[in-house]
Design a protein around this motif. Structure first.
Motif, short mmCIF file in Angstrom:
data_model
loop_
_atom_site.label_atom_id
_atom_site.label_comp_id
_atom_site.label_asym_id
_atom_site.label_seq_id
_atom_site.Cartn_x
_atom_site.Cartn_y
_atom_site.Cartn_z
N VAL A 38 57.99 73.84 28.47
CA VAL A 38 58.66 74.83 27.62
C VAL A 38 58.29 74.64 26.15
O VAL A 38 57.95 75.59 25.44
CB VAL A 38 60.19 74.77 27.81
CG1 VAL A 38 60.92 75.50 26.70
CG2 VAL A 38 60.56 75.37 29.17
N GLY A 39 58.33 73.39 25.67
CA GLY A 39 58.00 73.13 24.27
C GLY A 39 56.56 73.46 23.96
O GLY A 39 56.26 74.08 22.93
N GLU A 40 55.66 73.08 24.85
CA GLU A 40 54.22 73.35 24.66
C GLU A 40 53.96 74.84 24.56
O GLU A 40 53.22 75.30 23.68
CB GLU A 40 53.45 72.74 25.83
CG GLU A 40 51.99 73.14 25.92
CD GLU A 40 51.40 72.89 27.30
OE1 GLU A 40 50.42 73.56 27.64
OE2 GLU A 40 51.93 72.03 28.03
N ILE A 41 54.57 75.62 25.45
CA ILE A 41 54.37 77.07 25.44
C ILE A 41 54.98 77.67 24.19
O ILE A 41 54.37 78.52 23.53
CB ILE A 41 54.97 77.69 26.72
CG1 ILE A 41 54.16 77.27 27.95
CG2 ILE A 41 55.02 79.21 26.61
CD1 ILE A 41 54.77 77.70 29.27
N GLY A 42 56.16 77.22 23.83
CA GLY A 42 56.84 77.77 22.66
C GLY A 42 56.08 77.56 21.38
O GLY A 42 56.13 78.39 20.46
N GLN A 43 55.33 76.47 21.29
CA GLN A 43 54.57 76.17 20.07
C GLN A 43 53.45 77.16 19.82
O GLN A 43 52.94 77.26 18.70
CB GLN A 43 54.00 74.75 20.15
CG GLN A 43 55.05 73.65 20.01
CD GLN A 43 54.46 72.26 20.21
OE1 GLN A 43 53.28 72.11 20.47
NE2 GLN A 43 55.30 71.25 20.09
N THR A 44 53.05 77.90 20.84
CA THR A 44 51.97 78.87 20.69
C THR A 44 52.47 80.25 20.29
O THR A 44 51.68 81.19 20.18
CB THR A 44 51.17 78.99 22.01
OG1 THR A 44 52.03 79.54 23.03
CG2 THR A 44 50.66 77.64 22.46
N GLY A 45 53.78 80.38 20.09
CA GLY A 45 54.35 81.68 19.74
C GLY A 45 54.80 82.49 20.93
O GLY A 45 55.30 83.62 20.78
N VAL A 46 54.63 81.94 22.13
CA VAL A 46 55.06 82.60 23.36
C VAL A 46 56.51 82.21 23.64
O VAL A 46 56.91 81.07 23.42
CB VAL A 46 54.15 82.17 24.54
CG1 VAL A 46 54.67 82.71 25.86
CG2 VAL A 46 52.72 82.64 24.28
N THR A 47 57.31 83.16 24.13
CA THR A 47 58.68 82.88 24.55
C THR A 47 58.64 82.28 25.94
O THR A 47 58.23 82.95 26.90
CB THR A 47 59.53 84.16 24.57
OG1 THR A 47 59.52 84.75 23.27
CG2 THR A 47 60.96 83.86 24.99
N PRO A 48 59.01 81.00 26.11
CA PRO A 48 58.90 80.37 27.42
C PRO A 48 60.09 80.71 28.32
O PRO A 48 61.21 80.92 27.84
CB PRO A 48 58.88 78.87 27.09
CG PRO A 48 59.62 78.76 25.80
CD PRO A 48 59.45 80.05 25.07
N LEU A 49 59.82 80.77 29.61
CA LEU A 49 60.86 81.06 30.59
C LEU A 49 60.58 80.25 31.85
O LEU A 49 59.51 80.40 32.46
CB LEU A 49 60.88 82.55 30.92
CG LEU A 49 61.83 83.03 32.02
CD1 LEU A 49 63.29 82.76 31.64
CD2 LEU A 49 61.62 84.51 32.31
#
Length: 283
Positions: A38-49
């Motif tokens: 979740v953190g890795e995805i969120g750092q790219t500007g993507v909303t993680p789910l």
């Protein structure tokens, strides 16, 4: 108009597409099975789910576009298994849905050329699952489906350099064996071009211009690094996992004219030589 991409199985190729869309003002929602990502995805500007496990229905309701990267299993396509009814109900509201398939659906052609009109005759189990998934997605009425048959993917963090550096690269020789491949940035630009020019029902091969024997790519990578070229090993003598051996069960050259003529794509990396040179330059 707000544009929202819901990316199921937000992995390597989907991340490359998100990097193109987000600067253009898109919202991208990416699903992952692992809460650790979740953190890795969120750092790219993507909303993680996290999904399965979380509630994906609000994201599906908001989505104008959907990308399916999650791979099928013997039980079928995981997204369709869980959400067939919801996606069928949403079909008329979507502007675009992309399904990432594989050139493995064409099967073995003894090194001959295939294009999007070639019958799908996969010989591997994974290829057969992909063919069935394509069929199942096509069966949903009114869905703006676009199928992308990807060749072997390489790019930053994924390629032959690390194996050569670590001394684990092998040049396995099988007479006549060729693979097509594609740089992840070219996958992203093909997907973005399709989103800009939807043509529901169309399949696209995504690969470069130079199908090549795998041992040539390893040798070129070693040469670029200034390291010894790994020794050649006949496939009959190679110790390989069943998964690795299955890649050598099929040989074909994949045509890519459709992405150029229909979508206007100009490949950034038309052969592995340009792609590897860029990876080495960027570290």
């Amino acid at each position: 108009m707000n544009k929202t991409l819901l990316s199921f199985g937000h992995g390597y190729s989907a991340q490359a597409l998100a990097a193109v869309l987000i600067p253009q003002g898109w919202r991208v929602i990416g699903t992952t099975r692992s809460a650790d990502r979740v953190g890795e995805i969120g750092q790219t500007g993507v909303t993680p789910l996290v999904w399965p496990g979380g509630d994906v229905m609000p994201a599906l309701a908001e989505a104008t576009h959907v990308l399916i990267s999650a791979g099928p299993t013997a039980q079928g396509d995981p997204v369709l298994n869980a959400l067939h009814g919801a996606i069928a109900a949403k079909a008329g509201d979507l502007q675009w849905l992309g399904y990432l398939s594989t050139t493995g659906v064409y099967g073995d052609h003894g090194g001959d050329w295939v294009d999007e009109a070639t019958p799908l005759t996969p010989t591997t189990q994974r290829g057969q699952w992909r063919k069935q998934a394509e069929t199942d997605w096509r069966a949903i009425p009114g869905l703006p489906l676009h199928i992308f048959r990807l060749a072997g993917i390489y790019g930053p963090g994924r390629g032959p350099f690390e194996k050569v550096r670590q001394g684990t690269a092998r040049r396995i020789i099988k007479e006549g064996q060729v693979f097509s491949r594609t740089h992840v940035e070219d996958i992203a630009q093909v997907l973005a071009a399709s989103i800009a020019q939807p043509d529901p029902g169309t399949a696209y091969n995504v690969c470069d211009d130079d199908p090549a024997p795998p041992q040539e790519v390893i040798a070129h990578a070693a040469t670029l690094l200034g390291m010894p070229v790994p020794p050649a090993i006949p496939i009959e003598q190679a110790d390989m996992t069943p998964m690795a051996r299955s890649f050598y069960a099929e040989s074909k050259r994949v045509r890519n004219e459709r992405i150029k003529e229909a979508l206007g794509v100009r490949l950034r990396y038309p052969t592995y030589r340009e792609g590897l040179a860029a990876l080495l330059k960027d570290g």
